[in-house]
Write an enzyme that holds these catalytic residues in place. Structure first.
Site, PDB file in Angstrom:
ATOM      1  CB  ILE A 182      -0.987   0.014   1.190  1.00  0.00           C
ATOM      2  CG1 ILE A 182      -1.881   1.268   1.147  1.00  0.00           C
ATOM      3  CG2 ILE A 182      -0.274  -0.097   2.531  1.00  0.00           C
ATOM      4  CD1 ILE A 182      -3.092   1.201   2.058  1.00  0.00           C
ATOM      5  CB  ILE A 226      -0.297   7.587   0.212  1.00  0.00           C
ATOM      6  CG1 ILE A 226      -1.437   6.673   0.700  1.00  0.00           C
ATOM      7  CG2 ILE A 226      -0.812   8.999  -0.103  1.00  0.00           C
ATOM      8  CD1 ILE A 226      -2.625   6.568  -0.230  1.00  0.00           C
ATOM      9  CD  GLU A 258       4.603 -11.039   5.651  1.00  0.00           C
ATOM     10  OE1 GLU A 258       4.334 -10.627   4.509  1.00  0.00           O
ATOM     11  OE2 GLU A 258       4.139 -12.094   6.129  1.00  0.00           O
ATOM     12  CG  ASN A 283       6.486   1.719   7.509  1.00  0.00           C
ATOM     13  OD1 ASN A 283       6.082   2.834   7.818  1.00  0.00           O
ATOM     14  ND2 ASN A 283       6.299   1.189   6.313  1.00  0.00           N
ATOM     15  CE1 TYR A 324      -0.977  -1.506   6.669  1.00  0.00           C
ATOM     16  CE2 TYR A 324       1.131  -2.072   7.647  1.00  0.00           C
ATOM     17  CZ  TYR A 324       0.382  -1.718   6.545  1.00  0.00           C
ATOM     18  OH  TYR A 324       0.988  -1.578   5.327  1.00  0.00           O
TER      19      TYR A 324
END
Ligand SMILES: CC(C)(COP(=O)(O)OP(=O)(O)OC[C@H]1O[C@@H](n2cnc3c(N)ncnc32)[C@H](O)[C@@H]1OP(=O)(O)O)[C@@H](O)C(=O)NCCC(=O)NCCS
Length: 143
Positions: free
Chosen positions: A67, A69, A101, A106, A113
């Site tokens: 994912i 952006i 994962e 991060n 999440y």
């Protein structure tokens, strides 16, 4: 809307900027070219691609492959919106468990999440070369 191979140039421009180990053109081609197990979603703003997410779906399980952006569009709620939308899409297809994962460093992604209900499942040592990975899992509430 779903991604197509026509989006690959725009994806790679974002990908190469926001990921330290970006997926290659070949990988995206493989993922987006007639691959029935891949569910993808894109966000467009100002007539350009600004976000994308891909999941691999196998029966009741899905894996969030990526994912992202575009940097200048981050911190505006788009990542969260995109993740919610693609999760809804795979749940509608019958998925009840989603894995992913993420690098231990991060923090932004881990926070996102967790906000959406993912929990840490296990630590995967050296999953990213010298960096550990965290496997996270989301389960649809079952009554
Ligand atoms: C992770 C990513 C997709 C988040 O997208 P975004 O649009 O910037 O995030 P949003 O604005 O939707 O924020 C949603 C939540 O994510 C978390 N978050 C996002 N950016 C954050 C940051 N810099 N620091 C801490 N938490 C952050 C927060 O929990 C935030 O909710 P809140 O604003 O209520 O606190 C985006 O930062 C990105 O593309 N990063 C690079 C690629 C990447 O690491 N992808 C994930 C690994 S596969």
């Amino acid at each position: 809307m779903e991604l197509t191979i026509k989006d690959i140039n725009e994806i790679l421009a974002i990908e190469n900027d926001i990921f330290s180990t970006p997926y290659s053109r070949e990988i995206y081609h493989e993922l987006l070219h007639n691959n029935p197990q891949i569910i993808s979603l894109k966000i467009e703003k100002d007539e350009q691609l600004v976000g994308y997410a891909l999941m691999h779906v196998l029966f009741e399980q899905a894996n969030l492959l990526t994912i992202g952006i575009k940097r200048s569009y981050q911190h505006q709620g788009l990542g969260q919106q995109l993740l919610i939308d693609i999760m809804k899409e795979v749940v509608d297809l019958g998925v009840n468990t989603i894995f992913l994962e993420v690098r231990v460093s991060n923090i932004a992604a881990i926070k996102l999440y967790k906000k959406l209900g993912f929990i840490q499942n296990r630590l995967r040592e050296n999953y990213y070369g010298i960096e550990d990975g965290i496997e996270m899992i989301w389960r649809k509430e079952t009554i």
